[in-house]
Scaffold this motif. Structure first.
Motif, PDB file in Angstrom:
ATOM      1  N   TYR A   1       3.704   6.837   4.783  1.00 52.05           N
ATOM      2  CA  TYR A   1       2.619   5.939   5.191  1.00 52.05           C
ATOM      3  C   TYR A   1       2.945   4.513   4.783  1.00 52.05           C
ATOM      4  CZ  TYR A   1       1.203   5.780   0.279  1.00 52.05           C
ATOM      5  OH  TYR A   1       1.196   5.585  -1.082  1.00 52.05           O
ATOM      6  N   THR A   2       2.301   3.584   5.466  1.00 48.48           N
ATOM      7  CA  THR A   2       2.332   2.173   5.108  1.00 48.48           C
ATOM      8  C   THR A   2       0.959   1.588   5.422  1.00 48.48           C
ATOM      9  OG1 THR A   2       4.696   1.930   5.564  1.00 48.48           O
ATOM     10  CG2 THR A   2       3.375  -0.089   5.563  1.00 48.48           C
ATOM     11  N   TYR A   3       0.389   0.853   4.473  1.00 46.08           N
ATOM     12  CA  TYR A   3      -0.859   0.143   4.716  1.00 46.08           C
ATOM     13  C   TYR A   3      -0.556  -1.205   5.367  1.00 46.08           C
ATOM     14  CZ  TYR A   3      -3.637   3.396   1.911  1.00 46.08           C
ATOM     15  OH  TYR A   3      -4.283   4.509   1.442  1.00 46.08           O
ATOM     16  N   ALA A   4      -1.274  -1.503   6.432  1.00 47.92           N
ATOM     17  CA  ALA A   4      -1.138  -2.801   7.100  1.00 47.92           C
ATOM     18  C   ALA A   4      -2.116  -3.813   6.525  1.00 47.92           C
ATOM     19  CB  ALA A   4      -1.356  -2.646   8.594  1.00 47.92           C
ATOM     20  N   TYR A   5      -2.722  -3.491   5.400  1.00 43.47           N
ATOM     21  CA  TYR A   5      -3.642  -4.386   4.690  1.00 43.47           C
ATOM     22  C   TYR A   5      -3.531  -4.061   3.211  1.00 43.47           C
ATOM     23  CZ  TYR A   5      -6.740  -0.291   4.478  1.00 43.47           C
ATOM     24  OH  TYR A   5      -7.268   0.955   4.246  1.00 43.47           O
ATOM     25  N   ASP A   6      -4.222  -4.797   2.352  1.00 43.19           N
ATOM     26  CA  ASP A   6      -4.161  -4.529   0.919  1.00 43.19           C
ATOM     27  C   ASP A   6      -4.668  -3.121   0.648  1.00 43.19           C
ATOM     28  OD1 ASP A   6      -3.142  -7.010   0.354  1.00 43.19           O
ATOM     29  OD2 ASP A   6      -5.101  -7.918  -0.025  1.00 43.19           O
ATOM     30  N   PRO A   7      -3.847  -2.260   0.049  1.00 44.28           N
ATOM     31  CA  PRO A   7      -4.234  -0.854  -0.116  1.00 44.28           C
ATOM     32  C   PRO A   7      -5.326  -0.687  -1.174  1.00 44.28           C
ATOM     33  CG  PRO A   7      -2.169  -1.299  -1.244  1.00 44.28           C
ATOM     34  CD  PRO A   7      -2.517  -2.556  -0.491  1.00 44.28           C
ATOM     35  N   PRO A   8      -5.948   0.489  -1.199  1.00 42.98           N
ATOM     36  CA  PRO A   8      -6.929   0.767  -2.251  1.00 42.98           C
ATOM     37  C   PRO A   8      -6.306   0.620  -3.635  1.00 42.98           C
ATOM     38  CG  PRO A   8      -7.004   2.446  -0.532  1.00 42.98           C
ATOM     39  CD  PRO A   8      -5.809   1.598  -0.247  1.00 42.98           C
ATOM     40  N   VAL A   9      -7.136   0.329  -4.610  1.00 44.01           N
ATOM     41  CA  VAL A   9      -6.659   0.129  -5.986  1.00 44.01           C
ATOM     42  C   VAL A   9      -5.893   1.367  -6.447  1.00 44.01           C
ATOM     43  CG1 VAL A   9      -7.358  -0.261  -8.368  1.00 44.01           C
ATOM     44  CG2 VAL A   9      -8.556  -1.435  -6.517  1.00 44.01           C
ATOM     45  N   GLY A  10      -4.726   1.133  -7.010  1.00 44.08           N
ATOM     46  CA  GLY A  10      -3.907   2.220  -7.525  1.00 44.08           C
ATOM     47  C   GLY A  10      -3.015   2.883  -6.500  1.00 44.08           C
ATOM     48  N   GLN A  11      -3.111   2.464  -5.251  1.00 44.26           N
ATOM     49  CA  GLN A  11      -2.311   3.061  -4.181  1.00 44.26           C
ATOM     50  C   GLN A  11      -1.196   2.095  -3.801  1.00 44.26           C
ATOM     51  OE1 GLN A  11      -3.005   6.071  -3.035  1.00 44.26           O
ATOM     52  NE2 GLN A  11      -2.185   6.297  -0.978  1.00 44.26           N
ATOM     53  N   PRO A  12       0.060   2.552  -3.771  1.00 39.45           N
ATOM     54  CA  PRO A  12       1.128   1.655  -3.312  1.00 39.45           C
ATOM     55  C   PRO A  12       0.963   1.319  -1.847  1.00 39.45           C
ATOM     56  CG  PRO A  12       1.962   3.887  -3.621  1.00 39.45           C
ATOM     57  CD  PRO A  12       0.557   3.878  -4.158  1.00 39.45           C
ATOM     58  N   ARG A  13       1.490   0.172  -1.450  1.00 37.38           N
ATOM     59  CA  ARG A  13       1.382  -0.224  -0.045  1.00 37.38           C
ATOM     60  C   ARG A  13       2.103   0.763   0.861  1.00 37.38           C
ATOM     61  NH1 ARG A  13      -0.084  -4.576   2.990  1.00 37.38           N
ATOM     62  NH2 ARG A  13      -0.689  -5.728   1.127  1.00 37.38           N
ATOM     63  N   THR A  14       3.205   1.324   0.377  1.00 32.12           N
ATOM     64  CA  THR A  14       3.967   2.274   1.184  1.00 32.12           C
ATOM     65  C   THR A  14       4.713   3.236   0.279  1.00 32.12           C
ATOM     66  OG1 THR A  14       5.640   2.499   2.934  1.00 32.12           O
ATOM     67  CG2 THR A  14       6.001   0.780   1.296  1.00 32.12           C
ATOM     68  N   ASN A  15       4.989   4.423   0.788  1.00 29.76           N
ATOM     69  CA  ASN A  15       5.875   5.354   0.085  1.00 29.76           C
ATOM     70  C   ASN A  15       7.174   5.557   0.848  1.00 29.76           C
ATOM     71  OD1 ASN A  15       4.982   6.914   2.232  1.00 29.76           O
ATOM     72  ND2 ASN A  15       4.513   8.722   1.002  1.00 29.76           N
ATOM     73  N   VAL A  16       7.417   4.690   1.819  1.00 34.52           N
ATOM     74  CA  VAL A  16       8.650   4.760   2.607  1.00 34.52           C
ATOM     75  C   VAL A  16       9.814   4.224   1.771  1.00 34.52           C
ATOM     76  CG1 VAL A  16       9.854   3.854   4.641  1.00 34.52           C
ATOM     77  CG2 VAL A  16       7.446   4.553   4.801  1.00 34.52           C
ATOM     78  N   GLU A  17      10.861   5.010   1.656  1.00 35.58           N
ATOM     79  CA  GLU A  17      12.049   4.587   0.919  1.00 35.58           C
ATOM     80  C   GLU A  17      13.135   4.176   1.904  1.00 35.58           C
ATOM     81  OE1 GLU A  17      13.531   6.960  -2.252  1.00 35.58           O
ATOM     82  OE2 GLU A  17      11.559   7.815  -2.699  1.00 35.58           O
ATOM     83  N   PRO A  18      13.549   2.915   1.851  1.00 39.60           N
ATOM     84  CA  PRO A  18      14.587   2.466   2.784  1.00 39.60           C
ATOM     85  C   PRO A  18      15.931   3.114   2.499  1.00 39.60           C
ATOM     86  CG  PRO A  18      14.067   0.755   1.186  1.00 39.60           C
ATOM     87  CD  PRO A  18      13.077   1.850   0.966  1.00 39.60           C
ATOM     88  N   ASP A  19      16.737   3.217   3.529  1.00 38.81           N
ATOM     89  CA  ASP A  19      18.074   3.786   3.433  1.00 38.81           C
ATOM     90  C   ASP A  19      18.975   2.976   4.353  1.00 38.81           C
ATOM     91  OD1 ASP A  19      20.233   5.447   2.909  1.00 38.81           O
ATOM     92  OD2 ASP A  19      19.652   6.938   4.405  1.00 38.81           O
ATOM     93  N   GLU A  20      19.426   1.839   3.872  1.00 42.90           N
ATOM     94  CA  GLU A  20      20.237   0.961   4.709  1.00 42.90           C
ATOM     95  C   GLU A  20      21.655   1.513   4.829  1.00 42.90           C
ATOM     96  OE1 GLU A  20      19.974  -3.054   3.327  1.00 42.90           O
ATOM     97  OE2 GLU A  20      17.974  -3.318   4.197  1.00 42.90           O
TER      98      GLU A  20
END
Length: 282
Positions: free
Chosen positions: A32-51
């Motif tokens: 997931y990724t939040y397109a706005y400021d996420p709820p308190v205590g929640q990271p904006r995203t849990n996507v891990e990049p792999d360049e």
């Protein structure tokens, strides 16, 4: 004829460039990724990049053979009547009908609806979705829709018509074109849909304040083929398949911007627009 067939017949391989693409690590969690400021205590995203560094072939010599239903993308030539795409009124009045006409002519669809557009102007050192600044080139390789979100998009947009429309073939196709100048800076890499395994497409939620969408991010696989069309001009456009209800054709074409190491220094930053369309077939 597909580019793959053209390559097999032509003894001279296409020119390639080694460049970095923004893939995503596989995960057992719901991405997931939040397109706005996420709820308190929640990271904006849990996507891990792999360049990863991959070879990206110059498809310009075989551009006329590319097919929406084979590779999942195609090149068309079209001179726009829009003088300034940053003028919203011009883009809505002229750009949207043009995009619909381009897709209708390329696909034979009986009806095309343009439901959105996004303008981008690269600003060095700026993250995408920075408030008050233009959208940035999307460096994460992705597909705009998924098996779930494609039909849902039609339900969201087409109201009482949706269920009847969904009983026929529909496709979501982006019309991507440079504006103001040739797109030498941060061009698009396009994944040949015939080389993308279903398990390489990773569903990822895009969480907005009032709705949750879903896109595909892409895990790296050495079997994937990546192409680009260099020096895309303002009178050219790329058609990119983002979802197709039909089976037996290309349904998803991953794409993402990349820094081309062969781009000459001092090239002006890329400006582009993408129109998002739905093609309806009888």
């Amino acid at each position: 004829m597909a580019a793959t067939a053209a390559l097999a017949r032509d003894p001279a391989p296409l020119r390639e460039v080694d460049a970095t693409l923004g893939f995503t690590r596989r995960s057992d969690e719901t991405l997931y990724t939040y397109a706005y400021d996420p709820p308190v205590g929640q990271p904006r995203t849990n996507v891990e990049p792999d360049e990863r560094q991959v070879r990206i072939a110059d498809a310009r010599p075989v551009a006329d053979t590319l097919s929406l239903d084979v590779e999942g993308f195609a090149l068309v030539r079209h001179r726009t009547a829009v003088r300034d795409f940053w003028d919203e009124a011009q883009t809505l009045a002229l750009g949207h009908p043009e995009a619909a006409g381009i897709v209708k002519a390329a696909t034979g669809a009986s009806r095309v609806v343009v439901f959105d557009h996004t303008l981008r102007r690269r600003l060095s050192g700026t993250e995408d979705r920075t408030a008050g600044l233009p959208r940035q080139p999307a460096g994460r390789v992705h597909v705009d829709q998924t098996l779930a979100s494609g039909p849902q998009r039609i339900r969201d947009l087409m109201g009482d018509e949706a269920e009847a429309l969904l009983r026929k073939r529909n496709a979501i196709i982006n019309v991507w074109r440079p504006i103001a100048r040739t797109a030498r800076d941060w061009p698009l890499a396009l994944g040949d849909a015939s080389s993308i395994a279903p398990e390489d497409l990773l569903p990822s939620e895009l969480r907005f304040p009032h709705r949750t969408g879903e896109i595909y991010l892409v895990a790296h696989n050495p079997a994937q083929r990546w192409l680009h069309i260099p020096d895309l001009a303002p009178d050219e456009a790329l058609l990119i398949k983002c979802w197709d209800s039909a089976e037996g054709v290309a349904r998803f074409a991953p794409h993402g911007a990349f820094e081309d190491p062969t781009t000459p220094p001092g090239v002006p930053p890329r400006e582009s627009i993408e129109f998002r369309t739905i093609a309806f077939f009888d």
